[in-house]
Design an enzyme around this catalytic site. Structure first.
Site, PDB file in Angstrom:
ATOM      1  N   SER A  49      20.788 -42.787 -13.180  1.00  0.00           N
ATOM      2  CA  SER A  49      21.635 -42.823 -14.387  1.00  0.00           C
ATOM      3  C   SER A  49      21.839 -44.270 -14.798  1.00  0.00           C
ATOM      4  CB  SER A  49      22.996 -42.182 -14.112  1.00  0.00           C
ATOM      5  OG  SER A  49      23.887 -42.453 -15.192  1.00  0.00           O
ATOM      6  N   TYR A  95      30.418 -41.380  -8.358  1.00  0.00           N
ATOM      7  CA  TYR A  95      29.177 -40.993  -9.035  1.00  0.00           C
ATOM      8  C   TYR A  95      28.241 -42.187  -9.192  1.00  0.00           C
ATOM      9  CZ  TYR A  95      25.936 -39.348 -12.614  1.00  0.00           C
ATOM     10  OH  TYR A  95      24.790 -39.025 -13.312  1.00  0.00           O
TER      11      TYR A  95
HETATM   12  P1  NAP Z   1      23.599 -29.761 -15.434  1.00  0.00           P
HETATM   13  O1  NAP Z   1      23.361 -29.392 -16.846  1.00  0.00           O
HETATM   14  O2  NAP Z   1      24.970 -29.652 -14.872  1.00  0.00           O
HETATM   15  O3  NAP Z   1      22.589 -28.970 -14.493  1.00  0.00           O
HETATM   16  C1  NAP Z   1      22.665 -29.187 -13.105  1.00  0.00           C
HETATM   17  C2  NAP Z   1      21.520 -28.493 -12.400  1.00  0.00           C
HETATM   18  O4  NAP Z   1      21.569 -28.839 -11.003  1.00  0.00           O
HETATM   19  C3  NAP Z   1      21.604 -26.977 -12.461  1.00  0.00           C
HETATM   20  O5  NAP Z   1      20.293 -26.481 -12.573  1.00  0.00           O
HETATM   21  C4  NAP Z   1      22.209 -26.592 -11.107  1.00  0.00           C
HETATM   22  O6  NAP Z   1      21.821 -25.290 -10.660  1.00  0.00           O
HETATM   23  C5  NAP Z   1      21.580 -27.652 -10.231  1.00  0.00           C
HETATM   24  N1  NAP Z   1      22.277 -27.889  -8.972  1.00  0.00           N
HETATM   25  C6  NAP Z   1      23.571 -28.254  -8.779  1.00  0.00           C
HETATM   26  N2  NAP Z   1      23.840 -28.358  -7.477  1.00  0.00           N
HETATM   27  C7  NAP Z   1      22.693 -28.051  -6.817  1.00  0.00           C
HETATM   28  C8  NAP Z   1      22.331 -27.948  -5.458  1.00  0.00           C
HETATM   29  N3  NAP Z   1      23.200 -28.200  -4.480  1.00  0.00           N
HETATM   30  N4  NAP Z   1      21.064 -27.577  -5.148  1.00  0.00           N
HETATM   31  C9  NAP Z   1      20.165 -27.318  -6.120  1.00  0.00           C
HETATM   32  N5  NAP Z   1      20.444 -27.407  -7.433  1.00  0.00           N
HETATM   33  C10 NAP Z   1      21.699 -27.757  -7.764  1.00  0.00           C
HETATM   34  O7  NAP Z   1      23.155 -31.307 -15.161  1.00  0.00           O
HETATM   35  P2  NAP Z   1      22.479 -32.392 -16.137  1.00  0.00           P
HETATM   36  O8  NAP Z   1      23.513 -32.951 -17.031  1.00  0.00           O
HETATM   37  O9  NAP Z   1      21.220 -31.842 -16.702  1.00  0.00           O
HETATM   38  O10 NAP Z   1      22.128 -33.550 -15.077  1.00  0.00           O
HETATM   39  C11 NAP Z   1      20.943 -33.459 -14.308  1.00  0.00           C
HETATM   40  C12 NAP Z   1      20.714 -34.761 -13.560  1.00  0.00           C
HETATM   41  O11 NAP Z   1      20.678 -35.853 -14.479  1.00  0.00           O
HETATM   42  C13 NAP Z   1      21.794 -35.118 -12.539  1.00  0.00           C
HETATM   43  O12 NAP Z   1      21.209 -35.753 -11.420  1.00  0.00           O
HETATM   44  C14 NAP Z   1      22.663 -36.117 -13.297  1.00  0.00           C
HETATM   45  O13 NAP Z   1      23.366 -36.984 -12.435  1.00  0.00           O
HETATM   46  C15 NAP Z   1      21.600 -36.840 -14.089  1.00  0.00           C
HETATM   47  N6  NAP Z   1      22.093 -37.498 -15.300  1.00  0.00           N
HETATM   48  C16 NAP Z   1      22.699 -36.758 -16.270  1.00  0.00           C
HETATM   49  C17 NAP Z   1      23.160 -37.381 -17.421  1.00  0.00           C
HETATM   50  C18 NAP Z   1      23.821 -36.608 -18.519  1.00  0.00           C
HETATM   51  O14 NAP Z   1      24.482 -37.251 -19.361  1.00  0.00           O
HETATM   52  N7  NAP Z   1      23.649 -35.291 -18.590  1.00  0.00           N
HETATM   53  C19 NAP Z   1      23.019 -38.775 -17.561  1.00  0.00           C
HETATM   54  C20 NAP Z   1      22.408 -39.504 -16.531  1.00  0.00           C
HETATM   55  C21 NAP Z   1      21.951 -38.847 -15.409  1.00  0.00           C
HETATM   56  P3  NAP Z   1      22.702 -23.971 -10.992  1.00  0.00           P
HETATM   57  O15 NAP Z   1      22.510 -23.703 -12.469  1.00  0.00           O
HETATM   58  O16 NAP Z   1      22.134 -22.893 -10.140  1.00  0.00           O
HETATM   59  O17 NAP Z   1      24.125 -24.324 -10.643  1.00  0.00           O
END
Ligand code: NAP
Length: 248
Positions: free
Chosen positions: A141, A154
Protein backbone atom coordinates in the site's frame (compact mmCIF):
# COMPACT_ATOMS: atom_id res chain seq x y z
CA UNK A 1 -4.26 -10.82 -25.10
CA UNK A 2 -2.49 -14.12 -24.42
CA UNK A 3 0.54 -12.92 -22.52
CA UNK A 4 -0.20 -15.29 -19.60
CA UNK A 5 -1.25 -18.27 -21.75
CA UNK A 6 -0.14 -21.61 -20.23
CA UNK A 7 0.44 -20.00 -16.81
CA UNK A 8 -1.43 -20.89 -13.63
CA UNK A 9 -2.07 -18.27 -10.95
CA UNK A 10 -3.30 -18.18 -7.38
CA UNK A 11 -4.82 -14.90 -6.20
CA UNK A 12 -5.51 -14.78 -2.47
CA UNK A 13 -8.54 -12.83 -1.32
CA UNK A 14 -10.01 -12.81 -4.82
CA UNK A 15 -13.69 -13.04 -3.91
CA UNK A 16 -14.02 -9.25 -4.03
CA UNK A 17 -12.19 -5.96 -4.39
CA UNK A 18 -8.70 -5.67 -5.81
CA UNK A 19 -8.15 -9.44 -5.72
CA UNK A 20 -11.24 -10.12 -7.83
CA UNK A 21 -10.07 -7.52 -10.35
CA UNK A 22 -6.62 -9.11 -10.48
CA UNK A 23 -8.12 -12.59 -10.98
CA UNK A 24 -10.30 -11.34 -13.86
CA UNK A 25 -7.38 -9.57 -15.52
CA UNK A 26 -4.96 -12.51 -15.22
CA UNK A 27 -7.63 -14.79 -16.69
CA UNK A 28 -8.33 -12.32 -19.52
CA UNK A 29 -4.63 -12.48 -20.36
CA UNK A 30 -4.79 -16.28 -20.59
CA UNK A 31 -3.87 -17.56 -17.12
CA UNK A 32 -5.86 -20.28 -15.40
CA UNK A 33 -6.71 -18.83 -12.01
CA UNK A 34 -7.34 -20.15 -8.50
CA UNK A 35 -9.75 -17.67 -6.90
CA UNK A 36 -9.08 -17.88 -3.16
CA UNK A 37 -11.53 -16.68 -0.53
CA UNK A 38 -11.76 -16.86 3.26
CA UNK A 39 -15.47 -17.31 3.92
CA UNK A 40 -17.55 -15.84 1.08
CA UNK A 41 -17.83 -18.78 -1.30
CA UNK A 42 -20.74 -17.21 -3.16
CA UNK A 43 -18.68 -14.13 -4.04
CA UNK A 44 -15.78 -16.32 -5.20
CA UNK A 45 -18.16 -18.45 -7.30
CA UNK A 46 -19.48 -15.26 -8.92
CA UNK A 47 -15.93 -14.21 -9.83
CA UNK A 48 -15.26 -17.67 -11.31
CA UNK A 49 -18.53 -17.57 -13.27
CA UNK A 50 -17.61 -14.18 -14.71
CA UNK A 51 -14.19 -15.44 -15.79
CA UNK A 52 -15.72 -18.52 -17.39
CA UNK A 53 -18.40 -16.47 -19.15
CA UNK A 54 -15.59 -14.41 -20.69
CA UNK A 55 -13.94 -17.60 -21.98
CA UNK A 56 -11.40 -18.03 -19.21
CA UNK A 57 -10.67 -20.80 -16.75
CA UNK A 58 -10.84 -20.51 -12.95
CA UNK A 59 -11.72 -22.39 -9.78
CA UNK A 60 -12.77 -21.09 -6.36
CA UNK A 61 -10.83 -22.47 -3.39
CA UNK A 62 -11.51 -21.53 0.22
CA UNK A 63 -8.50 -21.18 2.52
CA UNK A 64 -7.60 -18.93 5.43
CA UNK A 65 -4.11 -17.67 4.59
CA UNK A 66 -3.18 -17.56 8.29
CA UNK A 67 -3.56 -21.35 8.61
CA UNK A 68 -0.62 -23.33 7.22
CA UNK A 69 -2.66 -26.49 6.65
CA UNK A 70 -5.26 -24.56 4.65
CA UNK A 71 -2.50 -22.80 2.71
CA UNK A 72 -1.00 -26.18 1.81
CA UNK A 73 -4.42 -27.28 0.50
CA UNK A 74 -4.71 -24.06 -1.51
CA UNK A 75 -1.39 -24.64 -3.26
CA UNK A 76 -2.25 -28.31 -3.84
CA UNK A 77 -5.58 -27.28 -5.38
CA UNK A 78 -3.74 -25.32 -8.07
CA UNK A 79 -1.62 -28.37 -8.89
CA UNK A 80 -4.61 -30.74 -8.80
CA UNK A 81 -6.84 -28.54 -10.98
CA UNK A 82 -4.36 -27.06 -13.41
CA UNK A 83 -1.19 -29.16 -13.12
CA UNK A 84 1.29 -26.41 -12.30
CA UNK A 85 1.84 -23.08 -10.58
CA UNK A 86 3.53 -19.98 -12.02
CA UNK A 87 2.04 -16.88 -10.42
CA UNK A 88 1.15 -16.12 -6.80
CA UNK A 89 -0.58 -12.88 -5.88
CA UNK A 90 -0.59 -12.22 -2.13
CA UNK A 91 -3.57 -9.89 -2.06
CA UNK A 92 -5.67 -11.02 0.93
CA UNK A 93 -5.50 -8.33 3.56
CA UNK A 94 -7.45 -6.27 6.04
CA UNK A 95 -7.20 -2.70 7.27
CA UNK A 96 -8.48 -1.39 10.56
CA UNK A 97 -7.27 2.03 11.59
CA UNK A 98 -7.10 2.97 15.29
CA UNK A 99 -5.63 5.71 17.43
CA UNK A 100 -2.43 4.60 19.15
CA UNK A 101 -4.21 4.77 22.52
CA UNK A 102 -6.71 2.22 21.17
CA UNK A 103 -4.10 -0.27 20.00
CA UNK A 104 -4.85 -3.77 21.26
CA UNK A 105 -3.20 -7.13 20.95
CA UNK A 106 -6.19 -8.33 18.96
CA UNK A 107 -5.93 -5.50 16.40
CA UNK A 108 -2.20 -6.13 16.04
CA UNK A 109 -2.43 -9.90 15.74
CA UNK A 110 -5.34 -9.95 13.31
CA UNK A 111 -3.75 -7.50 10.88
CA UNK A 112 -0.22 -8.88 11.14
CA UNK A 113 -1.51 -12.46 10.86
CA UNK A 114 -3.50 -11.86 7.67
CA UNK A 115 -1.31 -9.19 6.05
CA UNK A 116 2.15 -10.53 6.90
CA UNK A 117 2.03 -14.13 8.15
CA UNK A 118 -0.41 -15.01 5.34
CA UNK A 119 1.89 -13.91 2.49
CA UNK A 120 4.85 -15.62 4.20
CA UNK A 121 2.98 -18.93 4.49
CA UNK A 122 1.67 -18.71 0.93
CA UNK A 123 5.07 -17.84 -0.55
CA UNK A 124 6.73 -20.61 1.44
CA UNK A 125 4.24 -23.26 0.36
CA UNK A 126 4.23 -22.07 -3.26
CA UNK A 127 7.98 -21.70 -3.74
CA UNK A 128 8.75 -25.40 -4.25
CA UNK A 129 6.25 -25.45 -7.13
CA UNK A 130 7.47 -22.29 -8.85
CA UNK A 131 10.13 -22.77 -11.47
CA UNK A 132 12.07 -20.47 -13.81
CA UNK A 133 9.73 -17.61 -14.76
CA UNK A 134 7.74 -17.90 -11.55
CA UNK A 135 6.39 -14.67 -10.14
CA UNK A 136 5.22 -13.66 -6.68
CA UNK A 137 3.42 -10.33 -6.37
CA UNK A 138 2.64 -8.91 -2.94
CA UNK A 139 -0.04 -6.27 -2.58
CA UNK A 140 1.36 -3.56 -0.34
CA UNK A 141 0.00 0.00 0.00
CA UNK A 142 1.17 3.54 -0.57
CA UNK A 143 0.59 4.13 3.16
CA UNK A 144 4.25 3.15 3.52
CA UNK A 145 5.12 6.33 1.55
CA UNK A 146 2.39 8.65 2.88
CA UNK A 147 1.45 7.20 6.27
CA UNK A 148 -1.99 8.30 7.44
CA UNK A 149 -2.49 9.11 11.12
CA UNK A 150 -4.11 6.30 13.14
CA UNK A 151 -2.75 3.57 10.86
CA UNK A 152 0.30 2.43 12.83
CA UNK A 153 -0.56 -1.28 12.75
CA UNK A 154 -1.79 -1.40 9.15
CA UNK A 155 1.07 0.71 7.83
CA UNK A 156 3.43 -1.49 9.85
CA UNK A 157 2.11 -4.58 8.08
CA UNK A 158 2.70 -3.05 4.66
CA UNK A 159 6.16 -1.83 5.62
CA UNK A 160 6.91 -5.44 6.51
CA UNK A 161 5.59 -6.55 3.11
CA UNK A 162 7.91 -4.12 1.29
CA UNK A 163 10.87 -5.44 3.28
CA UNK A 164 9.87 -9.09 2.77
CA UNK A 165 9.55 -8.46 -0.99
CA UNK A 166 13.19 -7.40 -1.09
CA UNK A 167 14.32 -10.38 0.98
CA UNK A 168 12.44 -12.92 -1.13
CA UNK A 169 13.65 -11.37 -4.40
CA UNK A 170 17.20 -12.15 -3.29
CA UNK A 171 16.33 -15.55 -1.83
CA UNK A 172 14.33 -16.84 -4.81
CA UNK A 173 16.05 -14.94 -7.63
CA UNK A 174 18.75 -17.60 -8.12
CA UNK A 175 15.90 -20.06 -8.88
CA UNK A 176 14.48 -17.74 -11.56
CA UNK A 177 11.55 -16.65 -9.39
CA UNK A 178 10.79 -12.93 -9.33
CA UNK A 179 9.21 -11.22 -6.30
CA UNK A 180 7.69 -7.76 -6.54
CA UNK A 181 5.09 -5.65 -4.78
CA UNK A 182 2.37 -3.29 -5.97
CA UNK A 183 1.40 -0.41 -3.70
CA UNK A 184 -2.04 0.95 -4.47
CA UNK A 185 -3.25 4.27 -3.21
CA UNK A 186 -6.82 4.36 -1.93
CA UNK A 187 -9.00 2.13 -4.14
CA UNK A 188 -12.78 1.86 -4.21
CA UNK A 189 -13.60 -1.73 -3.17
CA UNK A 190 -16.17 -3.61 -1.13
CA UNK A 191 -13.68 -3.34 1.73
CA UNK A 192 -13.24 0.43 1.58
CA UNK A 193 -17.01 0.85 1.24
CA UNK A 194 -17.57 -1.32 4.33
CA UNK A 195 -14.93 0.64 6.24
CA UNK A 196 -16.78 3.88 5.49
CA UNK A 197 -13.80 5.30 3.62
CA UNK A 198 -15.52 5.95 0.31
CA UNK A 199 -17.10 9.39 0.45
CA UNK A 200 -15.31 10.28 3.70
CA UNK A 201 -12.86 13.02 4.65
CA UNK A 202 -10.13 10.40 4.20
CA UNK A 203 -11.07 10.06 0.55
CA UNK A 204 -10.93 13.86 0.16
CA UNK A 205 -7.49 13.89 1.88
CA UNK A 206 -6.26 11.29 -0.61
CA UNK A 207 -7.70 13.09 -3.64
CA UNK A 208 -6.14 16.38 -2.57
CA UNK A 209 -2.69 14.76 -2.55
CA UNK A 210 -3.12 12.78 -5.77
CA UNK A 211 -1.81 14.50 -8.92
CA UNK A 212 -4.34 12.60 -11.05
CA UNK A 213 -7.08 13.95 -8.76
CA UNK A 214 -9.16 10.89 -7.88
CA UNK A 215 -8.99 7.66 -5.92
CA UNK A 216 -8.21 4.42 -7.68
CA UNK A 217 -10.39 1.73 -9.14
CA UNK A 218 -9.65 -1.98 -9.21
CA UNK A 219 -8.99 -1.67 -12.96
CA UNK A 220 -6.13 0.73 -12.21
CA UNK A 221 -4.26 -1.89 -10.20
CA UNK A 222 -4.89 -5.19 -12.01
CA UNK A 223 -2.87 -4.34 -15.16
CA UNK A 224 0.21 -3.53 -13.06
CA UNK A 225 -0.03 -6.96 -11.46
CA UNK A 226 -0.54 -8.61 -14.86
CA UNK A 227 2.63 -6.95 -16.14
CA UNK A 228 4.66 -8.16 -13.15
CA UNK A 229 3.21 -11.66 -13.58
CA UNK A 230 4.20 -11.77 -17.23
CA UNK A 231 7.50 -12.50 -18.94
CA UNK A 232 7.47 -8.83 -20.05
CA UNK A 233 8.70 -8.14 -16.51
CA UNK A 234 11.36 -10.85 -16.72
CA UNK A 235 14.12 -8.44 -15.67
CA UNK A 236 12.13 -6.87 -12.83
CA UNK A 237 12.43 -8.18 -9.30
CA UNK A 238 12.55 -6.72 -5.80
CA UNK A 239 10.53 -3.69 -6.95
CA UNK A 240 7.71 -1.94 -5.13
CA UNK A 241 5.60 -0.25 -7.81
CA UNK A 242 3.23 2.52 -6.77
CA UNK A 243 -0.22 2.50 -8.35
CA UNK A 244 -1.49 5.63 -6.71
CA UNK A 245 -2.16 8.28 -9.33
CA UNK A 246 1.10 9.89 -8.28
CA UNK A 247 0.35 10.21 -4.55
CA UNK A 248 3.68 9.68 -2.83
P1 NAP B 1 -11.65 -6.30 0.38
O1 NAP B 1 -12.52 -5.67 -0.65
O2 NAP B 1 -11.99 -6.14 1.81
O3 NAP B 1 -11.46 -7.84 0.05
C1 NAP B 1 -10.66 -8.61 0.92
C2 NAP B 1 -10.45 -10.00 0.36
O4 NAP B 1 -9.54 -10.70 1.22
C3 NAP B 1 -11.72 -10.83 0.32
O5 NAP B 1 -11.68 -11.62 -0.84
C4 NAP B 1 -11.62 -11.71 1.57
O6 NAP B 1 -12.30 -12.96 1.45
C5 NAP B 1 -10.13 -11.93 1.61
N1 NAP B 1 -9.61 -12.33 2.92
C6 NAP B 1 -9.72 -11.67 4.10
N2 NAP B 1 -9.12 -12.36 5.08
C7 NAP B 1 -8.62 -13.49 4.50
C8 NAP B 1 -7.93 -14.62 4.98
N3 NAP B 1 -7.60 -14.75 6.27
N4 NAP B 1 -7.60 -15.60 4.11
C9 NAP B 1 -7.93 -15.50 2.80
N5 NAP B 1 -8.58 -14.45 2.28
C10 NAP B 1 -8.93 -13.47 3.13
O7 NAP B 1 -10.12 -5.74 0.24
P2 NAP B 1 -9.46 -4.73 -0.82
O8 NAP B 1 -9.83 -3.35 -0.46
O9 NAP B 1 -9.69 -5.23 -2.20
O10 NAP B 1 -7.91 -4.90 -0.44
C11 NAP B 1 -7.17 -5.98 -0.97
C12 NAP B 1 -5.69 -5.80 -0.67
O11 NAP B 1 -5.24 -4.55 -1.17
C13 NAP B 1 -5.34 -5.80 0.82
O12 NAP B 1 -4.08 -6.42 1.02
C14 NAP B 1 -5.22 -4.31 1.14
O13 NAP B 1 -4.39 -4.06 2.26
C15 NAP B 1 -4.62 -3.81 -0.15
N6 NAP B 1 -4.85 -2.39 -0.41
C16 NAP B 1 -6.13 -1.92 -0.50
C17 NAP B 1 -6.34 -0.57 -0.76
C18 NAP B 1 -7.73 -0.02 -0.89
O14 NAP B 1 -7.86 1.22 -0.80
N7 NAP B 1 -8.75 -0.83 -1.13
C19 NAP B 1 -5.24 0.30 -0.89
C20 NAP B 1 -3.95 -0.22 -0.76
C21 NAP B 1 -3.77 -1.57 -0.52
P3 NAP B 1 -13.84 -13.14 1.91
O15 NAP B 1 -14.68 -12.40 0.90
O16 NAP B 1 -14.09 -14.61 1.89
O17 NAP B 1 -13.94 -12.54 3.30
Amino acid sequence: MGRLKDKVAIVTGASKGIGAGIARRLAAEGARVVVNYASNKNDADTVVAGIEAAGGSAVAVGADVTDSAQVASLIQAAIDHFGRLDIVVNNAGIYQFARIEETTEALYRQQFDINVLGPLLVAGAAAPHLGQGGSIINISSNVTRVPPAESAIYTGTKGAIDAITGVLSRELGPRGIRVNAVSPGLVETEGTHAAGVVGSAFQAWNEAQTPLGRIGQVQDIAPIVAFLASDDAGWVTGEVILGSGGMR
